[in-house]
Design a protein around this motif. Structure first.
Motif, PDB file in Angstrom:
ATOM      1  N   GLN A  94      39.791  25.011  90.199  1.00 28.19           N
ATOM      2  CA  GLN A  94      39.047  25.892  89.298  1.00 28.19           C
ATOM      3  C   GLN A  94      39.976  26.869  88.588  1.00 28.19           C
ATOM      4  N   SER A  95      41.282  26.624  88.651  1.00 26.54           N
ATOM      5  CA  SER A  95      42.235  27.595  88.109  1.00 26.54           C
ATOM      6  C   SER A  95      42.796  27.138  86.769  1.00 26.54           C
ATOM      7  N   GLU A  96      44.070  26.720  86.731  1.00 26.34           N
ATOM      8  CA  GLU A  96      44.713  26.352  85.474  1.00 26.34           C
ATOM      9  C   GLU A  96      43.970  25.196  84.803  1.00 26.34           C
ATOM     10  N   PRO A  97      43.769  25.266  83.458  1.00 22.26           N
ATOM     11  CA  PRO A  97      42.989  24.216  82.784  1.00 22.26           C
ATOM     12  C   PRO A  97      43.674  22.855  82.775  1.00 22.26           C
ATOM     13  N   TYR A  98      45.011  22.839  82.730  1.00 20.45           N
ATOM     14  CA  TYR A  98      45.701  21.549  82.765  1.00 20.45           C
ATOM     15  C   TYR A  98      47.142  21.736  83.235  1.00 20.45           C
ATOM     16  N   ILE A  99      47.744  20.623  83.648  1.00 12.14           N
ATOM     17  CA  ILE A  99      49.134  20.586  84.105  1.00 12.14           C
ATOM     18  C   ILE A  99      49.829  19.434  83.394  1.00 12.14           C
ATOM     19  N   ARG A 100      51.052  19.660  82.941  1.00 11.23           N
ATOM     20  CA  ARG A 100      51.885  18.570  82.430  1.00 11.23           C
ATOM     21  C   ARG A 100      53.352  18.951  82.628  1.00 11.23           C
ATOM     22  N   TRP A 115      47.204  16.460  83.374  1.00 12.83           N
ATOM     23  CA  TRP A 115      46.179  16.534  84.417  1.00 12.83           C
ATOM     24  C   TRP A 115      45.214  17.660  84.062  1.00 12.83           C
ATOM     25  N   ILE A 116      43.943  17.331  83.945  1.00 16.49           N
ATOM     26  CA  ILE A 116      42.919  18.299  83.562  1.00 16.49           C
ATOM     27  C   ILE A 116      42.204  18.799  84.820  1.00 16.49           C
ATOM     28  N   GLU A 141      54.443  10.153  91.982  1.00 17.62           N
ATOM     29  CA  GLU A 141      54.911  11.522  91.795  1.00 17.62           C
ATOM     30  C   GLU A 141      53.945  12.411  91.009  1.00 17.62           C
ATOM     31  N   PRO A 142      52.702  12.514  91.437  1.00 18.56           N
ATOM     32  CA  PRO A 142      51.835  13.504  90.781  1.00 18.56           C
ATOM     33  C   PRO A 142      52.410  14.899  91.004  1.00 18.56           C
ATOM     34  N   PRO A 143      52.160  15.833  90.119  1.00 11.86           N
ATOM     35  CA  PRO A 143      52.788  17.151  90.238  1.00 11.86           C
ATOM     36  C   PRO A 143      52.390  17.872  91.526  1.00 11.86           C
ATOM     37  N   LYS A 144      53.347  18.561  92.106  1.00  8.92           N
ATOM     38  CA  LYS A 144      53.090  19.291  93.349  1.00  8.92           C
ATOM     39  C   LYS A 144      52.001  20.338  93.157  1.00  8.92           C
TER      40      LYS A 144
END
Length: 293
Positions: free
Chosen positions: A79-85, A95-96, A119-122
């Motif tokens: 429920q925090s950061e909207p996406y990761i790349r 990643w949404i 290797e999905p992000p940590k």
């Protein structure tokens, strides 16, 4: 406009409905030494593209029985950061964040080891969702327009990020459309486990359902950190023979030929065959040959 990968249709883009733009992602193994991404005009407006990004992936990842994988959804449960790349994701996958009201979020400040082939992000693995009702399944559902034809691959990423007491156990089974899919699974503490579909899966009556259900010996609800869903796309049309493509492009460069439709594959699809070329097109799986210019 239509989006083609080589001589094969990939998708249709309608920017009138997508005012904020859109993106398309695919995992594809080329069958020749070159690759064309083509935007094909189908209406009165002119196709446009903002960026084209190509990333090499490890050969042991995202394996299918046949076809390529077009991204349907890639989510991490937070429920925090909207996406990761990138730089969190070494392959620059996006990643949404995704969360449902009936879930409870779990977090850890410890480092989760993500050193498997995917290797999905940590940072995506440091959060997870569990059902708030410990007896309820964790369910993910989506709809499909073509239940008879659409096929999907699912990649789920798990890591135990809670400190379990000696009398606590987390074990669950995975179900696809209420049929056993995998399990039982006990996520490893602070180490990624990735479970991939063994084969392409279809959906009943237009509804796809993936569930995690706790086992009889489990004292804790199921847990899910992140997941990826891909739709299978078949690209049956073979591309024009590599040597002949190289030859015709050398002729084009040598004689400074400028023909507006000399783009993409020279021979296929037939309706986009280059002007002044004649090609021999036999079986769909056989590379076409240029016969005359």
């Amino acid at each position: 406009f239509d989006l083609y990968l080589g001589p094969n249709p990939w998708d249709t883009i309608d920017l009138h409905r997508l005012e904020n733009g859109t993106r398309r992602e695919i995992f594809h193994i080329p069958t020749s030494n070159s690759l064309q991404i083509c935007l094909v005009k189908t209406g009165e407006t002119t196709p446009l593209i903002t960026a084209l990004e190509i990333r090499p992936m490890d050969n042991d990842t995202y394996i299918t029985e046949s076809g390529s994988l077009s991204l349907f959804s890639r989510r991490y449960n937070s429920q925090s950061e909207p996406y990761i790349r990138f730089p969190d994701d070494v392959y620059d996958r996006q990643w949404i964040a995704y969360f449902q009201p009936e879930w409870t979020q779990k977090n850890t400040t410890s480092v989760v080891r993500n050193n498997n082939d995917y290797e999905p992000p940590k940072s995506a693995l440091s959060t997870a969702a569990t059902p708030t009702n410990a007896s309820a399944p964790l369910t993910i559902e989506w709809s499909t327009d073509n239940p008879e034809d659409d096929e999907y691959y699912l990649f789920t990423h798990f890591a135990e990020i809670q400190e379990l007491q000696s009398n606590e156990t987390r074990e669950f089974n995975m179900f696809w459309n209420r049929e056993p899919y995998y399990g039982p699974l006990t996520p490893t503490k602070l180490v990624i486990n990735t479970i991939q579909s063994r084969s392409a899966e279809t959906c009943r009556e237009g509804k796809c359902s993936f569930q995690l259900i706790k086992s009889n010996i489990s004292t804790l609800p199921p847990l899910l950190n992140a997941f990826e869903i891909f739709k299978v796309i078949q690209f049956p049309q073979a591309e024009t023979d590599d040597n002949e493509v190289a030859t015709i492009k050398n002729i084009e460069a040598t004689y400074v030929l400028s023909r507006i439709n000399w783009q993409g594959d020279p021979c296929v699809p037939r309706e986009f065959m280059w002007d002044a070329l004649n090609c021999s097109i036999t079986a769909i799986s056989t590379p076409p040959r240029i016969t005359s210019l």
